[in-house]
Motif scaffolding. Structure first.
Motif, mmCIF file in Angstrom:
data_model
loop_
_atom_site.group_PDB
_atom_site.id
_atom_site.type_symbol
_atom_site.label_atom_id
_atom_site.label_comp_id
_atom_site.label_asym_id
_atom_site.label_seq_id
_atom_site.Cartn_x
_atom_site.Cartn_y
_atom_site.Cartn_z
ATOM 1 N N ALA A 80 0.793 -1.253 -0.176
ATOM 2 C CA ALA A 80 0.057 0.202 0.086
ATOM 3 C C ALA A 80 0.797 1.219 -0.017
ATOM 4 O O ALA A 80 1.924 1.225 0.795
ATOM 5 N N GLN A 81 0.462 2.314 -0.859
ATOM 6 C CA GLN A 81 1.160 3.412 -0.878
ATOM 7 C C GLN A 81 0.631 4.574 -1.741
ATOM 8 O O GLN A 81 -0.298 4.429 -2.416
ATOM 9 N N ASP A 82 1.041 5.746 -1.327
ATOM 10 C CA ASP A 82 0.536 6.943 -2.413
ATOM 11 C C ASP A 82 2.078 6.909 -3.145
ATOM 12 O O ASP A 82 3.126 6.860 -2.740
ATOM 13 N N HIS A 83 1.659 7.244 -4.390
ATOM 14 C CA HIS A 83 2.868 7.601 -5.511
ATOM 15 C C HIS A 83 2.632 8.153 -6.624
ATOM 16 O O HIS A 83 1.398 8.296 -7.093
ATOM 17 N N GLU A 84 3.744 8.777 -7.232
ATOM 18 C CA GLU A 84 3.454 9.201 -8.739
ATOM 19 C C GLU A 84 4.260 8.378 -9.650
ATOM 20 O O GLU A 84 5.199 7.743 -9.142
#
Length: 87
Positions: A80-84
């Motif tokens: 799980a992560q926030d990324h660009e």
């Protein structure tokens, strides 16, 4: 961080994500990057990507970047992560 309307891939990165199907346990999205495309910062729970066509992808999360070589026919598991993401 929880998923919300602003960080949902279908909203934040609508230029590369399209909806396929979902139920109460699983969501299936298609992601298509053209050369130079960037998916603005968005959130994923733990997820798997199956690569239909290979290439290189740069993921940037919390100021750290990693380059990924994605080979056709492989599966990639991500926490799980926030990324660009940039092609």
């Amino acid at each position: 961080m929880e998923m919300n309307a602003e960080n949902d891939p279908l909203v934040a990165a609508a230029n590369v994500y399209t909806f396929i199907n979902e139920n109460d346990r699983l969501r299936v999205l298609r992601v298509t990057f053209r050369p130079g495309d960037t998916a603005k910062t968005h959130r994923h729970p733990q997820h798997m990507a199956y690569v239909l066509k290979g290439g290189r992808l740069r993921l940037t999360s919390e100021g750290n970047s990693q380059e990924m070589d994605l080979r056709e026919g492989t599966a990639v598991f991500l926490d799980a992560q926030d990324h660009e993401a940039t092609n």
